[in-house]
Design a protein around this motif. Structure first.
Motif, PDB file in Angstrom:
ATOM      1  N   LEU A 148       0.816  -1.185  -0.131  1.00 24.93           N
ATOM      2  CA  LEU A 148      -0.242  -0.088  -0.099  1.00 24.93           C
ATOM      3  C   LEU A 148       0.920   1.229   0.012  1.00 24.93           C
ATOM      4  O   LEU A 148       1.809   1.508   0.916  1.00 24.93           O
ATOM      5  N   ASP A 154      -1.887  -0.295  -4.825  1.00 24.97           N
ATOM      6  CA  ASP A 154      -1.291  -1.627  -4.242  1.00 24.97           C
ATOM      7  C   ASP A 154      -0.395  -1.816  -5.512  1.00 24.97           C
ATOM      8  O   ASP A 154      -0.474  -1.990  -6.571  1.00 24.97           O
ATOM      9  N   VAL A 160      -6.035  -2.599  -7.694  1.00 27.22           N
ATOM     10  CA  VAL A 160      -6.936  -2.331  -6.784  1.00 27.22           C
ATOM     11  C   VAL A 160      -7.884  -3.351  -6.508  1.00 27.22           C
ATOM     12  O   VAL A 160      -8.555  -3.414  -7.531  1.00 27.22           O
ATOM     13  N   LEU A 197     -11.302  -3.516  -4.514  1.00 25.59           N
ATOM     14  CA  LEU A 197     -12.085  -2.864  -3.628  1.00 25.59           C
ATOM     15  C   LEU A 197     -12.582  -3.583  -2.207  1.00 25.59           C
ATOM     16  O   LEU A 197     -13.043  -2.943  -1.203  1.00 25.59           O
ATOM     17  N   LYS A 210     -10.981  -5.095  -0.415  1.00 27.15           N
ATOM     18  CA  LYS A 210      -9.855  -5.065   0.910  1.00 27.15           C
ATOM     19  C   LYS A 210      -9.879  -3.489   1.298  1.00 27.15           C
ATOM     20  O   LYS A 210      -9.356  -3.343   2.174  1.00 27.15           O
ATOM     21  N   LEU A 211     -10.796  -2.708   0.653  1.00 26.73           N
ATOM     22  CA  LEU A 211     -10.611  -1.357   0.961  1.00 26.73           C
ATOM     23  C   LEU A 211     -11.773  -0.608   1.943  1.00 26.73           C
ATOM     24  O   LEU A 211     -12.930  -1.036   1.869  1.00 26.73           O
ATOM     25  N   GLU A 241     -16.428  -1.401   1.592  1.00 27.51           N
ATOM     26  CA  GLU A 241     -16.746  -2.350   0.568  1.00 27.51           C
ATOM     27  C   GLU A 241     -17.879  -3.501   1.325  1.00 27.51           C
ATOM     28  O   GLU A 241     -18.689  -4.113   0.524  1.00 27.51           O
ATOM     29  N   GLY A 251      -7.579   4.151  -7.614  1.00 25.16           N
ATOM     30  CA  GLY A 251      -6.918   4.611  -6.543  1.00 25.16           C
ATOM     31  C   GLY A 251      -7.112   6.204  -5.911  1.00 25.16           C
ATOM     32  O   GLY A 251      -6.349   6.954  -5.361  1.00 25.16           O
ATOM     33  N   VAL A 296      -6.533   5.138   4.617  1.00 20.81           N
ATOM     34  CA  VAL A 296      -6.743   4.052   3.563  1.00 20.81           C
ATOM     35  C   VAL A 296      -6.412   2.485   4.382  1.00 20.81           C
ATOM     36  O   VAL A 296      -5.087   2.770   4.646  1.00 20.81           O
ATOM     37  N   ASN A 297      -7.559   1.963   4.711  1.00 18.79           N
ATOM     38  CA  ASN A 297      -7.147   0.549   5.356  1.00 18.79           C
ATOM     39  C   ASN A 297      -7.377  -0.401   3.933  1.00 18.79           C
ATOM     40  O   ASN A 297      -8.508  -0.488   3.665  1.00 18.79           O
ATOM     41  N   TYR A 298      -6.276  -0.759   3.577  1.00 18.75           N
ATOM     42  CA  TYR A 298      -6.511  -1.918   2.371  1.00 18.75           C
ATOM     43  C   TYR A 298      -5.705  -3.091   3.058  1.00 18.75           C
ATOM     44  O   TYR A 298      -4.539  -3.294   3.279  1.00 18.75           O
ATOM     45  N   TYR A 299      -6.732  -4.058   3.543  1.00 17.28           N
ATOM     46  CA  TYR A 299      -6.404  -5.190   4.263  1.00 17.28           C
ATOM     47  C   TYR A 299      -5.240  -5.984   3.632  1.00 17.28           C
ATOM     48  O   TYR A 299      -5.212  -6.125   2.584  1.00 17.28           O
TER      49      TYR A 299
END
Length: 186
Positions: free
Chosen positions: A32, A57, A62, A64, A66-67, A83, A105, A126-129
């Protein structure tokens, strides 16, 4: 085996171990990346302002699913995309996220008709697992730009110079307005 060859073999094995460690370490690096413009952002009261926030990413396109995106102002949630709920929630009616741009993005926040109360520090989370990155920027709100009053009441619209053309009057008014604007700017 001679001592010199054994030492060289040990160095080679150590170099390979270090190289393997570095490759493994690089593989666990963060995918990220979040970017914001240089702060502060300045806008006039009454205008719309785009608070830019972009993410990527670095390992893939990307995803979504994971977002979770959250914008905050003074520790209050302004807007959020999750999401899991498949919706955008804005707690300020003048705030807008662009769900169609998230895939690219673009996590920017649009604030409409801003006031001096909108000035302060905003955070884009931004929490992008499994990763999370938070960036912040400061919004400064200045007074609206002055407006110039250009009088047109001194032109007599019924005046006829004999040319039977209203374009002369319109051209004259436009010329006078241009002169007043130039004089105002000087």
């Amino acid at each position: 085996m001679p001592a010199g060859e054994a030492f060289t073999l040990q160095l080679t094995e150590m170099a390979l171990q270090i190289l393997l460690f570095m490759v493994c370490l690089k593989g666990t690096g963060a995918a990220l990346k979040v970017f914001m413009p240089i702060s502060p952002v300045t806008a006039h009261a009454g205008s719309n302002v785009l608070l830019e926030c972009y993410f990527s990413d670095t390992t893939q396109t990307v995803d979504l699913s994971k977002l979770v995106l959250t914008w905050r102002f003074q520790n209050r949630e302004v807007a959020k995309y999750d999401e899991d709920t498949d919706e955008i929630v804005t707690n300020i009616p003048r705030a807008e996220l662009f769900v169609n741009e998230l895939q690219n993005g673009n996590a920017s926040l649009l604030l409409k008709n801003i006031t001096s109360k909108d000035a302060g520090i905003y955070t884009c989370s931004v929490n992008y697992y499994p990763e999370i990155e938070i960036k912040e920027l400061t919004l400064n709100v200045s007074d609206p730009p002055p407006t110039a009053y250009i009088p047109t009441d001194f032109v007599d619209p019924d005046y006829d110079d004999g040319s039977n053309s209203s374009s002369n009057t319109v051209a004259g008014v436009l010329l006078l307005q241009t002169i007043f604007v130039v004089m105002y700017l000087l």
